[in-house]
Design a protein around this motif. Sequence first.
Motif, PDB file in Angstrom:
ATOM      1  N   ARG A 144       0.304  12.880  -8.587  1.00 32.77           N
ATOM      2  CA  ARG A 144      -0.233  14.186  -8.173  1.00 32.77           C
ATOM      3  C   ARG A 144       0.763  15.295  -8.476  1.00 32.77           C
ATOM      4  O   ARG A 144       0.387  16.402  -8.849  1.00 32.77           O
ATOM      5  CB  ARG A 144      -0.573  14.158  -6.687  1.00 32.77           C
ATOM      6  N   LYS A 145       2.046  14.958  -8.292  1.00 29.10           N
ATOM      7  CA  LYS A 145       3.092  15.949  -8.540  1.00 29.10           C
ATOM      8  C   LYS A 145       3.084  16.384 -10.000  1.00 29.10           C
ATOM      9  O   LYS A 145       3.293  17.544 -10.326  1.00 29.10           O
ATOM     10  CB  LYS A 145       4.447  15.334  -8.170  1.00 29.10           C
ATOM     11  N   LEU A 151       1.030   7.369  -6.261  1.00 29.50           N
ATOM     12  CA  LEU A 151       0.000   8.407  -6.220  1.00 29.50           C
ATOM     13  C   LEU A 151       0.634   9.789  -6.005  1.00 29.50           C
ATOM     14  O   LEU A 151       0.228  10.780  -6.634  1.00 29.50           O
ATOM     15  CB  LEU A 151      -0.987   8.074  -5.093  1.00 29.50           C
ATOM     16  N   ALA A 152       1.643   9.825  -5.157  1.00 25.96           N
ATOM     17  CA  ALA A 152       2.345  11.097  -4.906  1.00 25.96           C
ATOM     18  C   ALA A 152       3.011  11.587  -6.191  1.00 25.96           C
ATOM     19  O   ALA A 152       2.956  12.783  -6.520  1.00 25.96           O
ATOM     20  CB  ALA A 152       3.375  10.920  -3.798  1.00 25.96           C
ATOM     21  N   ILE A 208       0.845  -1.201   0.000  1.00 25.30           N
ATOM     22  CA  ILE A 208       0.000   0.000   0.000  1.00 25.30           C
ATOM     23  C   ILE A 208       0.882   1.252   0.000  1.00 25.30           C
ATOM     24  O   ILE A 208       0.603   2.226  -0.700  1.00 25.30           O
ATOM     25  CB  ILE A 208      -0.962  -0.003   1.207  1.00 25.30           C
ATOM     26  N   ALA A 209       1.979   1.193   0.753  1.00 24.07           N
ATOM     27  CA  ALA A 209       2.905   2.339   0.785  1.00 24.07           C
ATOM     28  C   ALA A 209       3.505   2.587  -0.594  1.00 24.07           C
ATOM     29  O   ALA A 209       3.709   3.735  -1.003  1.00 24.07           O
ATOM     30  CB  ALA A 209       3.999   2.102   1.816  1.00 24.07           C
ATOM     31  N   VAL A 248       0.990   4.425  -2.585  1.00 28.00           N
ATOM     32  CA  VAL A 248       0.973   5.843  -2.171  1.00 28.00           C
ATOM     33  C   VAL A 248       2.090   6.606  -2.872  1.00 28.00           C
ATOM     34  O   VAL A 248       1.901   7.740  -3.321  1.00 28.00           O
ATOM     35  CB  VAL A 248       1.119   5.983  -0.635  1.00 28.00           C
ATOM     36  N   PHE A 250      -8.340   9.633  -2.925  1.00 28.75           N
ATOM     37  CA  PHE A 250      -7.487  10.272  -3.940  1.00 28.75           C
ATOM     38  C   PHE A 250      -7.427   9.530  -5.268  1.00 28.75           C
ATOM     39  O   PHE A 250      -6.877  10.042  -6.230  1.00 28.75           O
ATOM     40  CB  PHE A 250      -6.056  10.420  -3.405  1.00 28.75           C
TER      41      PHE A 250
END
Lengths: 252, 120
Positions: free
Chosen positions: B74-75, B70-71, B63-64, B67, B101
Amino acid sequence: MTTSSSQPNEGKPRDATYWAQPVSRLKVSGVPSEAINLNVDGRRVMSPLQGFGQMWQKNYRIRLAGTKSIPAEVIKTWKENFQKFWPPGNRFYAPLTSISPGEVAVLNLSGPGGIKLSTGIMVIYADDESFTFMTPEGHMFSGWITFSAHTEDSHTVAQAQVLIRANDPLYEIAFRMGGSRQEDQFWVQTLTSLAAHFGAEGEVEMQATCVDPKLQWSQAKNIWHNAAIRTVLNTPVRLARSLFRRNAINTR
Amino acid sequence: MPAQSFEARVRRQGGIAIVDLHGEINSFADEGLSTAYAEASSQNPAAILLNFAGVDYINSTGIALIVGLLAQARKSGRRLLTSGLSSHYVEIFQITRLADFMSIFSDEASALASVPTPAS
């Protein structure tokens, strides 16, 4: 590869028992009377994406040289003695049923200037070789911390991995002005204590990566739940209650 | 201890990069997932769709890793979509609040339909 519109994997996956069930709000129970139990009940958990500050991934690891304990034994011991390995002055009020998925624990942490900060964690994942905490609204960080052990070159390695961002602007300032270093020291001390428990000595290796350097100003409102501010503001109330209780006992 | 098997393959449809994930998403998936994401984002797609239909195990490290993707998305202002998640994994995405998100679609067709076609 072809895909269909049907839902795959509807049988129970192997990881199902390791994950917590979804909850909308945290519920605390069985907390000792000496604990400051604030800022946990009714709070929602926060992923690293819901925070304000820069997103950091930090890995702290120590090689348990000389120990015969396998990763599962290390994790079992870590779960059972989680509080024992923490630096002095900080309390982890463990759930009654030990560290297992869905359990909520209250934390009383030492802040700068001797202030106490009451917050908590939820165990979102736990298997034989790892377990993960997720933080609630108001905690210094939004995100999760995974504790794990594995074998590397015939040695057991224990590690703590955090994926976090400061929850609000105040915490971000504190994080940049020494809070980050304090966080590092916290986990270095924890891992050193864990290693000592197994009769191992060694250096804690640390690796830090900034996953997202951007501040999320849309999340600045998280300051409303800031556990440090709320714990300090609650101090007179707690003192008054304590005095009232003492007087009531004396007049009996 | 879960087996160490993970595979990710990238294909493209219209302006969307689709990453088909197979096996177990744990710490061993780190390199494969990062490589696939880099390949998927290389032609500046309008969105990246992670297809979880072939995934049968995700732990908290996995899951990390998601993330982290996803980061990155988004960036760079890119949409990250998911499809093929079983009800169990949809729950996990809700617990971990990834669902706040990421757009979760039951199948690939509806995920693709959600991305506007670029004007020619």
